[in-house]
Write an enzyme that holds these catalytic residues in place. Structure first.
Site, PDB file in Angstrom:
ATOM      1  N   ASP A 166      -5.173  25.107 -18.580  1.00 41.69           N
ATOM      2  CA  ASP A 166      -4.047  25.060 -17.650  1.00 41.69           C
ATOM      3  C   ASP A 166      -2.916  24.170 -18.156  1.00 41.69           C
ATOM      4  O   ASP A 166      -1.748  24.558 -18.105  1.00 41.69           O
ATOM      5  CB  ASP A 166      -4.514  24.573 -16.273  1.00 41.69           C
ATOM      6  CG  ASP A 166      -5.288  25.660 -15.536  1.00 41.69           C
ATOM      7  OD1 ASP A 166      -5.061  26.856 -15.827  1.00 41.69           O
ATOM      8  OD2 ASP A 166      -6.120  25.321 -14.679  1.00 41.69           O
TER       9      ASP A 166
ATOM     10  N   ARG B  38      -7.520   9.335 -10.601  1.00 37.13           N
ATOM     11  CA  ARG B  38      -6.171   9.867 -10.344  1.00 37.13           C
ATOM     12  C   ARG B  38      -5.107   8.829 -10.055  1.00 37.13           C
ATOM     13  O   ARG B  38      -4.003   8.913 -10.591  1.00 37.13           O
ATOM     14  CB  ARG B  38      -6.215  10.929  -9.232  1.00 37.13           C
ATOM     15  CG  ARG B  38      -7.121  12.130  -9.529  1.00 37.13           C
ATOM     16  CD  ARG B  38      -6.953  12.681 -10.913  1.00 37.13           C
ATOM     17  NE  ARG B  38      -7.674  13.935 -11.116  1.00 37.13           N
ATOM     18  CZ  ARG B  38      -7.923  14.465 -12.298  1.00 37.13           C
ATOM     19  NH1 ARG B  38      -7.528  13.853 -13.402  1.00 37.13           N
ATOM     20  NH2 ARG B  38      -8.570  15.607 -12.402  1.00 37.13           N
TER      21      ARG B  38
ATOM     22  N   ASP C  49      -6.877  17.041  -6.273  1.00 35.82           N
ATOM     23  CA  ASP C  49      -6.224  16.237  -7.305  1.00 35.82           C
ATOM     24  C   ASP C  49      -4.701  16.286  -7.218  1.00 35.82           C
ATOM     25  O   ASP C  49      -4.032  15.291  -7.470  1.00 35.82           O
ATOM     26  CB  ASP C  49      -6.724  16.661  -8.686  1.00 35.82           C
ATOM     27  CG  ASP C  49      -8.161  16.193  -8.920  1.00 35.82           C
ATOM     28  OD1 ASP C  49      -8.500  15.104  -8.413  1.00 35.82           O
ATOM     29  OD2 ASP C  49      -8.929  16.904  -9.576  1.00 35.82           O
TER      30      ASP C  49
ATOM     31  N   SER D  51     -15.046  24.831 -14.485  1.00 35.04           N
ATOM     32  CA  SER D  51     -13.936  23.883 -14.536  1.00 35.04           C
ATOM     33  C   SER D  51     -14.565  22.502 -14.516  1.00 35.04           C
ATOM     34  O   SER D  51     -15.370  22.183 -13.640  1.00 35.04           O
ATOM     35  CB  SER D  51     -13.034  24.091 -13.325  1.00 35.04           C
ATOM     36  OG  SER D  51     -12.278  22.922 -13.120  1.00 35.04           O
TER      37      SER D  51
HETATM   38  N1  ARG Z   1     -14.191  17.834  -6.122  1.00 33.23           N
HETATM   39  C1  ARG Z   1     -13.958  16.658  -6.904  1.00 33.23           C
HETATM   40  C2  ARG Z   1     -12.880  15.819  -6.296  1.00 33.23           C
HETATM   41  O1  ARG Z   1     -12.084  16.322  -5.544  1.00 33.23           O
HETATM   42  C3  ARG Z   1     -13.688  16.942  -8.353  1.00 33.23           C
HETATM   43  C4  ARG Z   1     -12.417  17.685  -8.648  1.00 33.23           C
HETATM   44  C5  ARG Z   1     -12.250  18.126 -10.070  1.00 33.23           C
HETATM   45  N2  ARG Z   1     -13.300  19.008 -10.448  1.00 33.23           N
HETATM   46  C6  ARG Z   1     -13.334  19.841 -11.476  1.00 33.23           C
HETATM   47  N3  ARG Z   1     -14.421  20.499 -11.654  1.00 33.23           N
HETATM   48  N4  ARG Z   1     -12.326  20.015 -12.269  1.00 33.23           N
HETATM   49  O2  ARG Z   1     -12.791  14.653  -6.555  1.00 33.23           O
END
Ligand code: ARG
Length: 415
Positions: A14, A94, A123, A174
């Site tokens: 991405d 983040r 995110d 992912s």
């Molecule tokens: N669900 C988790 C969160 O919101 C991880 C998000 C990212 N996950 C991923 N497989 N890219 O913190």
């Protein structure tokens, strides 16, 4: 002169597509920023890839130390687990990334910050709330939310533009990784009835393939911060890495979570977080002897608040400061050592000690040396039970129909 945009670049599909797409669509210069939070990637290759895609600059920032000190360890002191399960690895990274992106954008004179998140996840919320709090005038771009391509179309775009793709048909997940854990979603995992395929896991051994002999590990904490393993002092990054190795080898730290996202959907995510699971468990075991009953109960509530706040992207709120102050204060006496037995997917606390332990053998023992005055119990129980006794005489027992006052699961009273 073209406008400059700072892009949070992971090296994945991405964000690689985003470099090209931003140049094509908006005719801007892209500065790629990759933040190392222990995701153990070949950062030199990531940087090269960004430049190959046409980024005018590619920066890699090593943020591991800040990540452990200001995010991971405070979360450990808080025992932060979202919905009681997820140690928040991705979520914790983040706000730190938002801060470093803002710093870079200001230093580079960029007019906007871009990220590769879609419109369905948490995110995007964490990045944007973070950036908005730190730099209210900074523009934010979310190409993956704008371009409206499906995963397949994104891959086709990548192929058409000669962008190398790490995601194959065989591994359609992912993935997000850092020192505190790995998050995995998509592919077969989207069906909550499907058991996670074995290839999902790369940090942890399957419990049935884990060593047939248990391993004991001693973790020493000072004021709620782990400082040594088996008596050997270790700095934060090394300690967390070591815990990931040891616990991962024994199949500890696999989490299968149906979670409630900020944007209102339920999703299924698999986590591997061996160090986080082990350290939080050991930390809680130490708190059990170092904190009073009331402190422990109150801290559980604060812990839930902390986890929600981190998950929900509200790191830069004053509430976070307030809660952190409480957490920090609660750790003043959380110093000592915990012994944990690791075996086939289970971590079991088998010993704990602390110079501040409130566990008092002469009060707890049933053997000689007992200092507890059993006579005191009589009067205590009379007063403790007084309200219940009073109420039962007036309201419960006169009800001859239902002398036990107990209701069954169907609402019918037991006679
Ligand atoms: N669900 C988790 C969160 O919101 C991880 C998000 C990212 N996950 C991923 N497989 N890219 O913190």
């Amino acid at each position: 002169m073209k406008e400059k945009i700072v892009l949070a670049y992971s090296g994945g599909v991405d964000t690689s597509v985003a470099i090209k797409w931003l140049q094509e669509k908006y005719n801007v210069d892209v500065i790629a920023v990759t933040i190392d939070v222990g995701n153990e990637k070949d950062f030199a290759a990531v940087k090269q890839k960004a430049l190959k895609m046409g980024a005018i600059k590619a920066r890699v920032i090593d943020a591991k130390e800040s990540f452990v000190k200001y995010f991971v360890y405070p979360a450990l002191q808080a025992n932060a687990l979202y919905e009681g399960q997820y140690p928040l690895a991705t979520a914790l990274s983040r706000p730190l990334m938002a801060k470093l992106l803002v710093d870079t954008a200001v230093a580079e004179g960029a007019s906007a910050i871009a990220h590769g998140c879609t419109g369905k996840g948490n995110d995007q919320v964490r990045f944007e709330v973070g950036i908005n709090s730190l730099a209210p005038d900074m523009k934010i771009m979310a190409p993956a939310r704008e371009w409206g391509m499906t995963r397949e179309q994104t891959i086709k775009y990548a192929l058409d533009h000669e962008i190398p793709i790490p995601v194959t048909k065989k591994s359609p997940y992912s993935i997000d990784e850092n020192l505190w854990g790995k998050s995995i979603e998509c592919g077969a995992l989207e069906d909550p009835w499907t058991e996670p395929p074995a290839d999902v896991y790369t940090w942890t051994k399957s419990p049935d393939e884990a060593p047939a002999k248990p391993q004991y590990v001693e973790i020493t904490f000072e004021k709620g911060i782990p400082t040594a393993i088996d008596g050997k002092e270790m700095p934060g990054i090394a300690l967390v890495q070591r815990m990931n190795e040891i616990a991962g080898r024994h199949g500890i730290g696999r989490i299968d979570h149906i979670e409630n996202r900020v944007v209102g959907i339920k999703s299924r995510e698999i986590y591997e977080a061996p160090a986080a699971v082990l350290l939080i468990q050991a930390h809680q075991a130490l708190e059990a002897i170092c904190l009073s009953k009331d402190q422990l109960r109150f801290k559980q509530k604060v812990s839930v608040e902390c986890a929600d706040l981190i998950y929900n992207g509200l790191w830069f709120s004053q509430l976070n400061r307030d809660l952190s102050a409480y957490i920090l204060s609660s750790q003043r006496y959380v110093t000592g050592t915990v012994r944990v037995k690791l075996f086939k997917g289970n971590a079991t606390v088998v010993g704990r000690k602390s110079p501040w332990s409130l566990y008092n053998l002469s009060l707890a023992t049933y053997d000689k040396g007992d200092k507890f005055n059993q006579k005191d119990a009589e009067g205590f129980i009379r007063l403790w039970g007084l309200p219940v006794k009073t109420q039962a005489q007036i309201q419960l027992l006169p009800d001859k129909e239902s002398p036990l006052g107990i209701m069954g699961p169907d609402g019918e009273e037991k006679k």
